[in-house]
Design a protein around this motif. Structure first.
Motif, PDB file in Angstrom:
ATOM      1  N   UNK A 177      15.764   0.931 -29.939  1.00 32.29           N
ATOM      2  CA  UNK A 177      16.151   2.253 -30.447  1.00 32.29           C
ATOM      3  C   UNK A 177      16.581   3.163 -29.288  1.00 32.29           C
ATOM      4  N   UNK A 178      15.832   3.109 -28.188  1.00 33.50           N
ATOM      5  CA  UNK A 178      16.224   3.870 -26.985  1.00 33.50           C
ATOM      6  C   UNK A 178      17.615   3.481 -26.529  1.00 33.50           C
ATOM      7  N   UNK A 179      17.872   2.171 -26.525  1.00 33.11           N
ATOM      8  CA  UNK A 179      19.154   1.676 -26.030  1.00 33.11           C
ATOM      9  C   UNK A 179      20.301   2.188 -26.899  1.00 33.11           C
ATOM     10  N   UNK A 180      20.092   2.189 -28.198  1.00 33.90           N
ATOM     11  CA  UNK A 180      21.171   2.534 -29.133  1.00 33.90           C
ATOM     12  C   UNK A 180      21.323   4.052 -29.272  1.00 33.90           C
ATOM     13  N   UNK A 181      20.251   4.771 -28.978  1.00 29.85           N
ATOM     14  CA  UNK A 181      20.335   6.239 -28.924  1.00 29.85           C
ATOM     15  C   UNK A 181      20.724   6.850 -30.256  1.00 29.85           C
ATOM     16  N   UNK A 182      21.654   7.821 -30.230  1.00 27.99           N
ATOM     17  CA  UNK A 182      21.961   8.572 -31.463  1.00 27.99           C
ATOM     18  C   UNK A 182      22.722   7.734 -32.497  1.00 27.99           C
ATOM     19  N   UNK A 183      23.137   6.526 -32.136  1.00 33.47           N
ATOM     20  CA  UNK A 183      23.745   5.641 -33.147  1.00 33.47           C
ATOM     21  C   UNK A 183      22.688   4.898 -33.976  1.00 33.47           C
ATOM     22  N   UNK A 184      21.399   5.091 -33.634  1.00 36.16           N
ATOM     23  CA  UNK A 184      20.349   4.367 -34.358  1.00 36.16           C
ATOM     24  C   UNK A 184      20.410   4.671 -35.860  1.00 36.16           C
ATOM     25  N   UNK A 185      20.777   5.920 -36.191  1.00 39.32           N
ATOM     26  CA  UNK A 185      20.830   6.296 -37.612  1.00 39.32           C
ATOM     27  C   UNK A 185      22.008   5.621 -38.329  1.00 39.32           C
ATOM     28  N   UNK A 186      22.922   5.016 -37.577  1.00 40.72           N
ATOM     29  CA  UNK A 186      24.064   4.323 -38.192  1.00 40.72           C
ATOM     30  C   UNK A 186      23.781   2.852 -38.453  1.00 40.72           C
ATOM     31  N   UNK A 187      22.616   2.361 -38.008  1.00 36.78           N
ATOM     32  CA  UNK A 187      22.371   0.923 -38.162  1.00 36.78           C
ATOM     33  C   UNK A 187      21.257   0.654 -39.165  1.00 36.78           C
ATOM     34  N   UNK A 188      21.394  -0.508 -39.772  1.00 37.70           N
ATOM     35  CA  UNK A 188      20.349  -0.993 -40.671  1.00 37.70           C
ATOM     36  C   UNK A 188      19.883  -2.325 -40.093  1.00 37.70           C
ATOM     37  N   UNK A 189      18.567  -2.485 -39.994  1.00 36.33           N
ATOM     38  CA  UNK A 189      18.009  -3.713 -39.445  1.00 36.33           C
ATOM     39  C   UNK A 189      17.991  -4.770 -40.550  1.00 36.33           C
ATOM     40  N   UNK A 190      18.916  -5.742 -40.467  1.00 32.96           N
ATOM     41  CA  UNK A 190      18.991  -6.759 -41.522  1.00 32.96           C
ATOM     42  C   UNK A 190      17.967  -7.860 -41.310  1.00 32.96           C
ATOM     43  N   UNK A 191      17.708  -8.141 -40.029  1.00 29.58           N
ATOM     44  CA  UNK A 191      16.831  -9.283 -39.716  1.00 29.58           C
ATOM     45  C   UNK A 191      16.189  -9.028 -38.363  1.00 29.58           C
ATOM     46  N   UNK A 192      14.942  -9.420 -38.246  1.00 27.09           N
ATOM     47  CA  UNK A 192      14.239  -9.290 -36.967  1.00 27.09           C
ATOM     48  C   UNK A 192      13.185 -10.389 -36.898  1.00 27.09           C
ATOM     49  N   UNK A 193      13.367 -11.349 -36.005  1.00 22.07           N
ATOM     50  CA  UNK A 193      12.385 -12.432 -35.931  1.00 22.07           C
ATOM     51  C   UNK A 193      11.130 -11.931 -35.219  1.00 22.07           C
ATOM     52  N   UNK A 194      10.055 -12.678 -35.393  1.00 25.83           N
ATOM     53  CA  UNK A 194       8.777 -12.249 -34.828  1.00 25.83           C
ATOM     54  C   UNK A 194       8.122 -13.440 -34.162  1.00 25.83           C
ATOM     55  N   UNK A 195       8.672 -13.802 -33.029  1.00 22.89           N
ATOM     56  CA  UNK A 195       8.255 -15.008 -32.345  1.00 22.89           C
ATOM     57  C   UNK A 195       7.700 -14.573 -30.994  1.00 22.89           C
ATOM     58  N   UNK A 196       6.445 -14.139 -31.005  1.00 26.16           N
ATOM     59  CA  UNK A 196       5.910 -13.512 -29.799  1.00 26.16           C
ATOM     60  C   UNK A 196       5.693 -14.528 -28.682  1.00 26.16           C
ATOM     61  N   UNK A 197       5.641 -14.005 -27.495  1.00 29.09           N
ATOM     62  CA  UNK A 197       5.377 -14.795 -26.301  1.00 29.09           C
ATOM     63  C   UNK A 197       4.019 -15.503 -26.422  1.00 29.09           C
ATOM     64  N   UNK A 198       3.903 -16.665 -25.777  1.00 30.89           N
ATOM     65  CA  UNK A 198       2.619 -17.383 -25.787  1.00 30.89           C
ATOM     66  C   UNK A 198       2.226 -17.741 -24.360  1.00 30.89           C
ATOM     67  N   UNK A 199       0.927 -17.842 -24.126  1.00 31.30           N
ATOM     68  CA  UNK A 199       0.442 -18.156 -22.777  1.00 31.30           C
ATOM     69  C   UNK A 199      -0.849 -18.960 -22.856  1.00 31.30           C
ATOM     70  N   UNK A 200      -1.063 -19.810 -21.863  1.00 29.20           N
ATOM     71  CA  UNK A 200      -2.328 -20.526 -21.687  1.00 29.20           C
ATOM     72  C   UNK A 200      -2.892 -20.146 -20.330  1.00 29.20           C
ATOM     73  N   UNK A 201      -4.215 -20.270 -20.170  1.00 31.09           N
ATOM     74  CA  UNK A 201      -4.779 -19.985 -18.843  1.00 31.09           C
ATOM     75  C   UNK A 201      -4.327 -21.028 -17.831  1.00 31.09           C
ATOM     76  N   UNK A 202      -4.116 -20.590 -16.589  1.00 34.19           N
ATOM     77  CA  UNK A 202      -3.771 -21.540 -15.533  1.00 34.19           C
ATOM     78  C   UNK A 202      -4.970 -22.440 -15.227  1.00 34.19           C
ATOM     79  N   UNK A 203      -6.135 -21.816 -15.142  1.00 34.82           N
ATOM     80  CA  UNK A 203      -7.334 -22.602 -14.815  1.00 34.82           C
ATOM     81  C   UNK A 203      -7.844 -23.314 -16.071  1.00 34.82           C
TER      82      UNK A 203
END
Ligand code: ZN
Length: 447
Positions: A333-359
């Motif tokens: 939203x910050x990146x798009x600024x005042x054009x944010x009101x012109x966009x509709x979010x059609x799709x947004x995946x939710x594939x969060x980062x994953x991590x394991x301990x090193x030790x």
């Protein structure tokens, strides 16, 4: 033992390359059943328990299990994918699907991503079966389809529908064990053990305008023109730098010269060194130190004389560990600024980062086995900016690493350029090292 095993690995890898299991992202591509047939006939021997599983015809997955004798002992899963990304022969010095052996190297698409590891894991499992290996903990070999798209027919399917067959507390898959060619003050070989990967938050936006005659554009509400401004804002957006704990541990373990180490650990200075680095490294440092936003697909408009009333933009967003979807959307939203009101979010995946301990107990074994093969080696915990099938297992609670062994002749910069690139090839010595790595790791970790 290794000459016979290395010969087998070389031949098996050649067959898997020649099978041309190209995944172009469509459900009817891949045809990984061809790999399953080759692996099945290679692994089918007395004492081997081999099963196959398919969510879609033609796109099989293969599982070999060596059951442990002690239910309380850990389970280790070695996982390789059997599909490859497309390759066009132009620009290659050899046929990308020829599987040629030239001067000690096997050439072809998949030679480093990751049919080399899929192959050596199979050879190791086969040798352990033939040797009558009876471990306390269970060993599972899993050859999966569809890694190069989204794992829908492969790792996602297997972890969601067949956890009884592939459930494991410890997993090794692609990729790591490649010699860093960055300057170090530590001496020896720095080999990456990949402990974490960034998430993907792919976004599709709809931009709406008002249709009208293209001959009179005065004060037009043109969706294509707005989309162009939005794309330009996203492409030039500079998201905040955030140096995650995993990045800091990597920098410390690499033992960079003081000046680089200071820059890499200072959010205010890190960007100033990017132009001084080789491009491949600069890209890696940049992507490891922030969420990234790359607008890669645009479409819109209907006809040359009609003012566009609709456009679509697709953005590849890659997220750091511990980010939330809402926070990342806030950055967009910050990146798009005042054009944010012109966009509709059609799709947004939710594939969060994953991590394991090193030790972990597995890291200790991988470390010891690696040094038995390459005495100069040191394991360095690493974050990969791409995605692998390990994410499905980390989400199930497994400790999952990206690892393998490559001949120290091959530096990281060259390895990275072959990944999805031209002239992909692997040293036979790398096949020997990885086969040994899997055999010794299974014997030691599951004993
Ligand atoms: Zn891969």
């Amino acid at each position: 033992m290794t000459d016979v095993a290395t010969g087998e690995a070389t031949e098996l890898l050649q067959q898997l390359i020649r099978n041309q299991c190209v995944n172009d992202g469509t459900p009817e591509s891949g045809n990984e059943d061809r790999q399953v047939a080759v692996l099945r006939s290679y692994l089918d021997l007395p004492g081997a328990e081999v099963q196959t599983y398919s969510k879609r015809e033609g796109r099989g997955n293969l599982v070999l299990r060596i059951e442990g004798t002690d239910r309380t002992a850990p389970t280790l899963l070695l996982m390789g994918h059997t599909d490859v990304v497309p390759a066009s022969a132009s620009g290659w010095q050899r046929d990308p699907f020829g599987g040629e052996l030239v001067a000690g190297e096997v050439w072809g698409r998949g030679a480093v991503d990751m049919l080399n590891l899929t192959t050596t894991m199979a050879v190791a499992a086969q040798r352990l079966v033939r040797d009558g290996f009876r471990p306390r903990g269970t060993l599972i070999y899993l050859a999966v389809a569809d890694e190069e798209n989204q794992g829908i027919y492969g790792a996602e399917f297997m972890t969601q529908q067949h956890w009884d067959a592939v459930g494991a507390g410890y997993v090794v898959s692609e990729n790591g064990g490649v010699r860093s060619d960055l300057p170090t003050t530590a001496g020896g070989l720095n080999l990456n053990l990949t402990v974490a990967e960034k998430g993907t938050q792919w976004v599709k936006l709809r931009v709406v305008g008002t249709p009208g005659h293209g001959s009179a554009p005065y004060a037009a509400d043109n969706a294509v023109a707005k989309a162009a401004r939005i794309v330009s804002r996203v492409a030039s957006y500079e998201p905040p730098v955030r140096l995650h704990e995993i990045w800091r541990r990597y920098v410390t373990a690499m033992a960079f010269p003081a000046e680089l180490e200071e820059a890499f650990t200072d959010p205010a200075r890190i960007d100033s060194v990017l132009p001084t680095l080789p491009l491949g490294l600069a890209k890696l440092v940049h992507a490891s130190s922030r969420n990234t936003f790359s607008p890669n697909v645009v479409s819109g408009g209907t006809k040359v004389n009609v003012i566009a009333d609709e456009a679509h933009i697709e953005i590849d967003i890659r997220t750091l560990p511990d980010e939330t979807r809402d926070a990342v959307r806030g950055l967009l939203q910050d990146a798009i600024g005042d054009h944010w009101s012109d966009v509709e979010l059609l799709y947004e995946s939710d594939n969060v980062s994953t991590a394991s301990p090193f030790e972990s107990p597995l890291k200790d074994v991988l470390d010891r086995v690696t040094r038995s093969l390459l005495p100069e080696a040191r394991l360095v915990p690493a974050l990969t900016v791409g995605a692998t099938d390990n994410r499905f297992f980390r989400r199930k609670g497994a400790v999952a690493y990206g690892y393998g062994l490559m001949s120290p002749e091959l530096p990281m910069s060259q390895f990275r350029s072959m990944f999805h690139g031209r002239d992909e090839r692997v040293h036979v010595e790398s096949l020997r090292l990885s086969t040994e790595l899997w055999v010794r790791t299974a014997r030691e970790f599951l004993a």
